[in-house]
Design an enzyme around this catalytic site. Structure first.
Site, PDB file in Angstrom:
ATOM      1  N   SER A 136       0.855  -1.178   0.000  1.00  0.00           N
ATOM      2  CA  SER A 136       0.000   0.000   0.000  1.00  0.00           C
ATOM      3  C   SER A 136       0.893   1.231   0.000  1.00  0.00           C
ATOM      4  O   SER A 136       1.716   1.397   0.901  1.00  0.00           O
ATOM      5  CB  SER A 136      -0.886  -0.048   1.257  1.00  0.00           C
ATOM      6  OG  SER A 136      -1.621   1.137   1.400  1.00  0.00           O
ATOM      7  N   LYS A 162      -1.167  -0.943  -4.372  1.00  0.00           N
ATOM      8  CA  LYS A 162      -2.381  -0.184  -4.006  1.00  0.00           C
ATOM      9  C   LYS A 162      -1.969   1.257  -3.759  1.00  0.00           C
ATOM     10  O   LYS A 162      -1.079   1.519  -2.959  1.00  0.00           O
ATOM     11  CB  LYS A 162      -2.985  -0.823  -2.755  1.00  0.00           C
ATOM     12  CG  LYS A 162      -3.968   0.021  -1.978  1.00  0.00           C
ATOM     13  CD  LYS A 162      -4.628  -0.823  -0.898  1.00  0.00           C
ATOM     14  CE  LYS A 162      -4.772  -0.065   0.403  1.00  0.00           C
ATOM     15  NZ  LYS A 162      -5.325  -0.906   1.486  1.00  0.00           N
ATOM     16  N   LEU A 163      -2.624   2.177  -4.473  1.00  0.00           N
ATOM     17  CA  LEU A 163      -2.310   3.592  -4.340  1.00  0.00           C
ATOM     18  C   LEU A 163      -3.359   4.264  -3.470  1.00  0.00           C
ATOM     19  O   LEU A 163      -4.562   4.119  -3.710  1.00  0.00           O
ATOM     20  CB  LEU A 163      -2.319   4.279  -5.710  1.00  0.00           C
ATOM     21  CG  LEU A 163      -1.469   3.659  -6.819  1.00  0.00           C
ATOM     22  CD1 LEU A 163      -1.685   4.450  -8.118  1.00  0.00           C
ATOM     23  CD2 LEU A 163       0.010   3.657  -6.417  1.00  0.00           C
ATOM     24  N   LYS A 164      -2.922   5.023  -2.492  1.00  0.00           N
ATOM     25  CA  LYS A 164      -3.853   5.853  -1.741  1.00  0.00           C
ATOM     26  C   LYS A 164      -4.231   7.033  -2.626  1.00  0.00           C
ATOM     27  O   LYS A 164      -3.350   7.620  -3.289  1.00  0.00           O
ATOM     28  CB  LYS A 164      -3.182   6.351  -0.457  1.00  0.00           C
ATOM     29  CG  LYS A 164      -2.910   5.244   0.544  1.00  0.00           C
ATOM     30  CD  LYS A 164      -4.213   4.714   1.132  1.00  0.00           C
ATOM     31  CE  LYS A 164      -3.955   3.699   2.234  1.00  0.00           C
ATOM     32  NZ  LYS A 164      -5.208   3.190   2.810  1.00  0.00           N
ATOM     33  N   ASP A 189      -7.167   3.089  -2.995  1.00  0.00           N
ATOM     34  CA  ASP A 189      -7.886   3.136  -1.717  1.00  0.00           C
ATOM     35  C   ASP A 189      -8.131   4.596  -1.361  1.00  0.00           C
ATOM     36  O   ASP A 189      -7.183   5.362  -1.179  1.00  0.00           O
ATOM     37  CB  ASP A 189      -7.044   2.454  -0.627  1.00  0.00           C
ATOM     38  CG  ASP A 189      -7.779   2.339   0.705  1.00  0.00           C
ATOM     39  OD1 ASP A 189      -8.925   2.834   0.806  1.00  0.00           O
ATOM     40  OD2 ASP A 189      -7.202   1.749   1.639  1.00  0.00           O
ATOM     41  N   ASN A 191     -10.073   5.646   1.291  1.00  0.00           N
ATOM     42  CA  ASN A 191     -10.365   5.860   2.717  1.00  0.00           C
ATOM     43  C   ASN A 191     -11.515   6.854   2.925  1.00  0.00           C
ATOM     44  O   ASN A 191     -11.397   7.815   3.691  1.00  0.00           O
ATOM     45  CB  ASN A 191      -9.110   6.299   3.485  1.00  0.00           C
ATOM     46  CG  ASN A 191      -8.118   5.164   3.660  1.00  0.00           C
ATOM     47  OD1 ASN A 191      -7.051   5.180   3.051  1.00  0.00           O
ATOM     48  ND2 ASN A 191      -8.465   4.152   4.446  1.00  0.00           N
ATOM     49  N   GLU A 214     -11.072   0.761  -3.342  1.00  0.00           N
ATOM     50  CA  GLU A 214     -11.359   0.444  -1.939  1.00  0.00           C
ATOM     51  C   GLU A 214     -11.964   1.651  -1.229  1.00  0.00           C
ATOM     52  O   GLU A 214     -11.427   2.753  -1.304  1.00  0.00           O
ATOM     53  CB  GLU A 214     -10.034   0.026  -1.273  1.00  0.00           C
ATOM     54  CG  GLU A 214     -10.158  -0.466   0.160  1.00  0.00           C
ATOM     55  CD  GLU A 214      -8.796  -0.940   0.701  1.00  0.00           C
ATOM     56  OE1 GLU A 214      -7.923  -1.337  -0.102  1.00  0.00           O
ATOM     57  OE2 GLU A 214      -8.597  -0.898   1.928  1.00  0.00           O
ATOM     58  N   ASP A 239     -13.695  -1.590   3.161  1.00  0.00           N
ATOM     59  CA  ASP A 239     -12.769  -1.743   4.288  1.00  0.00           C
ATOM     60  C   ASP A 239     -13.482  -1.192   5.526  1.00  0.00           C
ATOM     61  O   ASP A 239     -14.140  -1.944   6.264  1.00  0.00           O
ATOM     62  CB  ASP A 239     -11.466  -0.981   3.948  1.00  0.00           C
ATOM     63  CG  ASP A 239     -10.453  -0.945   5.081  1.00  0.00           C
ATOM     64  OD1 ASP A 239     -10.755  -1.396   6.194  1.00  0.00           O
ATOM     65  OD2 ASP A 239      -9.316  -0.457   4.871  1.00  0.00           O
ATOM     66  N   LYS A 263      -9.608  -6.958   7.790  1.00  0.00           N
ATOM     67  CA  LYS A 263      -8.616  -6.600   8.808  1.00  0.00           C
ATOM     68  C   LYS A 263      -9.160  -7.184  10.089  1.00  0.00           C
ATOM     69  O   LYS A 263     -10.230  -6.764  10.563  1.00  0.00           O
ATOM     70  CB  LYS A 263      -8.506  -5.085   8.945  1.00  0.00           C
ATOM     71  CG  LYS A 263      -7.853  -4.398   7.769  1.00  0.00           C
ATOM     72  CD  LYS A 263      -7.841  -2.889   7.951  1.00  0.00           C
ATOM     73  CE  LYS A 263      -7.211  -2.228   6.736  1.00  0.00           C
ATOM     74  NZ  LYS A 263      -7.438  -0.768   6.723  1.00  0.00           N
ATOM     75  N   GLY A 291      -4.188  -4.436   6.073  1.00  0.00           N
ATOM     76  CA  GLY A 291      -3.158  -4.208   7.079  1.00  0.00           C
ATOM     77  C   GLY A 291      -3.323  -2.838   7.684  1.00  0.00           C
ATOM     78  O   GLY A 291      -4.012  -1.976   7.128  1.00  0.00           O
TER      79      GLY A 291
HETATM   80  O1  OSB Z   1      -7.125   1.763   4.567  1.00  0.00           O
HETATM   81  O2  OSB Z   1      -6.052  -0.007   4.273  1.00  0.00           O
HETATM   82  C1  OSB Z   1      -6.141   1.096   4.807  1.00  0.00           C
HETATM   83  C2  OSB Z   1      -3.007   1.794   6.882  1.00  0.00           C
HETATM   84  C3  OSB Z   1      -3.545   2.485   7.947  1.00  0.00           C
HETATM   85  C4  OSB Z   1      -4.898   2.749   7.953  1.00  0.00           C
HETATM   86  C5  OSB Z   1      -5.715   2.313   6.893  1.00  0.00           C
HETATM   87  C6  OSB Z   1      -5.171   1.597   5.847  1.00  0.00           C
HETATM   88  C7  OSB Z   1      -3.795   1.366   5.813  1.00  0.00           C
HETATM   89  C8  OSB Z   1      -3.116   0.725   4.713  1.00  0.00           C
HETATM   90  C9  OSB Z   1      -1.781   0.088   5.028  1.00  0.00           C
HETATM   91  O3  OSB Z   1      -3.497   0.764   3.568  1.00  0.00           O
HETATM   92  C10 OSB Z   1      -1.694  -1.325   4.676  1.00  0.00           C
HETATM   93  C11 OSB Z   1      -0.468  -1.961   5.303  1.00  0.00           C
HETATM   94  O4  OSB Z   1      -0.508  -2.321   6.494  1.00  0.00           O
HETATM   95  O5  OSB Z   1       0.539  -2.083   4.624  1.00  0.00           O
HETATM   96 MG    MG Z   2      -8.319   0.640   3.247  1.00  0.00          MG
END
Ligand code: OSB
Ligand code: MG
Length: 369
Positions: A136, A162-164, A189, A191, A214, A239, A263, A291
């Site tokens: 990620s 996976k790109l934020k 992702d 969020n 995501e 998520d 998760k 994660g």
């Molecule tokens: O949305 O998946 C998420 C990390 C912190 C909070 C939310 C997320 C994440 C990640 C990290 O995407 C994934 C990783 O543990 O490598």
């Molecule tokens: Mg996520």
């Protein structure tokens, strides 16, 4: 088992690079470790997925600490002889707080399995001894840095990127990464940073053949996700919106998503995570292991879970070195083929190194019956 003590420990480990998402930037991994010890001397560890603020979920480290100290630990002590299986019932007087419950249930499960000499992976029903790893990638200052970071992770062997994303840092960034890497498994992702009015952005993203998008919309919403899924070709993965097997089942039923990020901490622990896996699988959809930048304690648990048969896509189960220069446990390493070994020792199969634990500890409190 009868618990003799529950130890809460706030820890902090610097991250190798800042991790920026649509809801904030993390410079360090800060969470709570739970260590339980039974009257017979069995020891188990659980790691919370909470962070220093309630940005990802309503739960955060200090709140988790208080709900464990003042409500969950007393309820579990009062229950007397407890098993991991019976803990959800023992703690049912506390509404919500799945992350706090998860840290305690997982620690008790670890202690039970260590006592039996059985690995968590075998107990959960794992069918693989290695899992496929994705990574990620946080939001970077520029698109150029993003393409460069992605290139580095691909060179290490990661099998899915996976790109934020966030409004303003989305279509163009994804286009740049896709142009540089036409054939990789690529996902995004958000969020929960967008609203249904942004559907046009997701229709534009359809052009980049993403594996999934995501959590595009509100953290607690299913109805609008179903509406968005009806308007785009790319599969939606949820998520934040999934906190239980019941949520997962409802989301699939409604068409709010076509796959689920599991998760274990977000859904109340490893036992509920297995139920999410089972229900999603029975509805014919894939799951993958999410994660929360875990230390080796949480990572070991995630790897065992990710080895279940329904986990058919690479997880956010990256190597220790992607997060820390020096993990709490011996480092988890990824092979050049992008896979990682599932721990085989009793329980989660790893323990914190005492020297690292000492350096990373901010505060400790020991609770007794
Ligand atoms: O949305 O998946 C998420 C990390 C912190 C909070 C939310 C997320 C994440 C990640 C990290 O995407 C994934 C990783 O543990 O490598
Ligand atoms: Mg996520």
């Amino acid at each position: 088992m009868h618990l003799a003590s529950i130890e809460l420990r706030l820890i902090g480990l610097p991250l190798v690079r800042p991790f920026r998402t649509s809801f904030g930037t993390e410079m360090a991994k800060e969470c709570v470790l739970v260590r339980v010890e039974s009257a017979d001397g069995a020891v188990g560890w659980g790691e919370s997925v909470t962070g220093p603020d309630p940005g990802f979920s309503e739960e955060w480290n200090e709140g988790l600490w208080l709900v464990l100290r003042d409500f969950l630990a007393p309820a579990v002590f009062a229950a007397g002889d407890v098993s991991a299986d019976g803990m959800a019932a023992a703690m049912s007087g506390v509404r919500g707080h799945p992350m706090a419950k998860a840290a305690l249930i997982n620690a008790v499960l670890d202690a039970e399995l260590r006592e039996q000499g059985r690995s968590l992976a075998s107990y959960l029903g794992a069918e693989r001894d290695r899992v496929e790893c994705g990574v990620s990638v946080g939001i970077t200052p520029t698109a150029g840095e993003l393409v460069e970071q992605v290139g580095g992770y691909l060179a290490e062997g990661y099998r899915r990127i996976k790109l934020k994303i966030e409004p303003g840092n989305d279509v163009e960034r994804v286009g740049a990464v896709r142009d540089a890497n036409p054939d990789i498994l690529l996902s995004v992702d958000a969020n929960a940073a967008y609203s249904l009015g942004d559907a046009g952005t997701f229709r534009d993203l359809d052009a980049y053949r993403l594996l999934m998008v995501e959590q595009p919309l509100h953290h607690d919403d299913l109805v609008e996700h179903a509406a968005l899924q009806g308007q785009i070709a790319t599969d939606i993965c949820l998520d934040e919106s999934i906190r239980s097997a019941a949520d997962a089942s409802a989301a699939l039923e409604l068409g709010a998503c076509r796959l689920v990020n599991i998760k274990q901490g977000r859904v109340g622990g490893l036992l509920e995570a297995r139920r999410v896996h089972d229900v999603v699988r029975s509805q014919g959809a894939p799951v993958w292991c999410g994660g929360m930048l875990e230390t080796g304690i949480g990572r070991a648990a995630n790897l065992a879970l990710a080895a279940l048969p329904g986990f058919t896509l690479p997880g956010d189960t990256s190597a220790s070195a992607r997060y820390f220069t020096d993990d709490l446990t011996p480092p988890f390493e990824m092979a050049a083929d992008g896979t990682m070994a599932v721990p085989t020792g009793a329980g989660i199969g790893v323990e914190p190194r005492p020297d690292r634990l000492k350096v990373c500890t901010v505060r400790v409190e020991t609770l007794r019956p």
